[in-house]
Motif scaffolding. Sequence first.
Motif, PDB file in Angstrom:
ATOM      1  N   GLU A 151       0.397  10.154  -2.168  1.00 13.01           N
ATOM      2  CA  GLU A 151      -1.053  10.224  -1.958  1.00 13.01           C
ATOM      3  C   GLU A 151      -1.850  10.054  -3.241  1.00 13.01           C
ATOM      4  O   GLU A 151      -2.949   9.515  -3.225  1.00 13.01           O
TER       5      GLU A 151
ATOM      6  N   ARG B 223       8.470   4.987  -2.999  1.00 15.37           N
ATOM      7  CA  ARG B 223       7.400   5.438  -2.092  1.00 15.37           C
ATOM      8  C   ARG B 223       6.155   5.725  -2.906  1.00 15.37           C
ATOM      9  O   ARG B 223       6.216   6.374  -3.953  1.00 15.37           O
ATOM     10  N   ARG B 224       5.024   5.243  -2.387  1.00 16.07           N
ATOM     11  CA  ARG B 224       3.747   5.528  -3.016  1.00 16.07           C
ATOM     12  C   ARG B 224       3.220   6.829  -2.424  1.00 16.07           C
ATOM     13  O   ARG B 224       3.055   6.949  -1.224  1.00 16.07           O
TER      14      ARG B 224
ATOM     15  N   ASN C 260      -1.122   8.086  -5.573  1.00 17.98           N
ATOM     16  CA  ASN C 260      -0.814   6.735  -6.009  1.00 17.98           C
ATOM     17  C   ASN C 260       0.381   6.672  -6.964  1.00 17.98           C
ATOM     18  O   ASN C 260       0.708   5.604  -7.472  1.00 17.98           O
TER      19      ASN C 260
ATOM     20  N   PRO D 218       0.794  -1.236   0.000  1.00 19.19           N
ATOM     21  CA  PRO D 218       0.000   0.000   0.000  1.00 19.19           C
ATOM     22  C   PRO D 218       0.826   1.286   0.000  1.00 19.19           C
ATOM     23  O   PRO D 218       0.463   2.245  -0.666  1.00 19.19           O
ATOM     24  N   ASP D 219       1.963   1.296   0.700  1.00 23.46           N
ATOM     25  CA  ASP D 219       2.717   2.542   0.789  1.00 23.46           C
ATOM     26  C   ASP D 219       4.068   2.520   0.085  1.00 23.46           C
ATOM     27  O   ASP D 219       4.748   3.542   0.027  1.00 23.46           O
ATOM     28  N   LEU D 220       4.451   1.374  -0.482  1.00 23.74           N
ATOM     29  CA  LEU D 220       5.733   1.310  -1.173  1.00 23.74           C
ATOM     30  C   LEU D 220       5.784   0.143  -2.143  1.00 23.74           C
ATOM     31  O   LEU D 220       4.938  -0.742  -2.127  1.00 23.74           O
TER      32      LEU D 220
END
Length: 160
Positions: free
Chosen positions: A144, A141-142, A146, A108-110
């Motif tokens: 906000e 890094r993802r 996306n 989800p975040d990386l």
Amino acid sequence: MIKLKRSYTNCFAVVMLIFLARCQPATDELSYNAQNDRAVVQAILSVLDDNDVSLEKKLEIWVDDLVHMAPGYPTNTDKDALRRHLEEQQTYGYADMTHEIIELDSYPDLVLMRGRVIGTFYPANQDAPVPFRTNNLFVFRRLEDNSLKIWKVIFNQSGE
């Protein structure tokens, strides 16, 4: 017979409550997937490989609090340090190179990527070109929206 029907009805109601409690609204569905992430990562790597892309454009694909670890050099932990490192490298010559994705894992975040680079370094002093190969580990890094940017990278020279 009536007791049996109530028992099944109650059981069904409990199962449905558990099922509904575990379901998330469509807006909470994953907004990423490995196939899309692979395409985005490949596009980012293409920027790194393209000698016609300006240094400014190359720095845009990195987050501000980056970590860049190259063998034999101090660790760069911000864009200014990375800029100085890349400018210094350009004085030695240039490299025709291709980044390759070996493994890619999306979260989800990386995004984690294990890869390699195969290329040739052309010294500025006109010495003979030097083929090279590196192994690397990238963390993207993802953001906000996306999108992905390079957060951390470590690589080594490889005899493989």
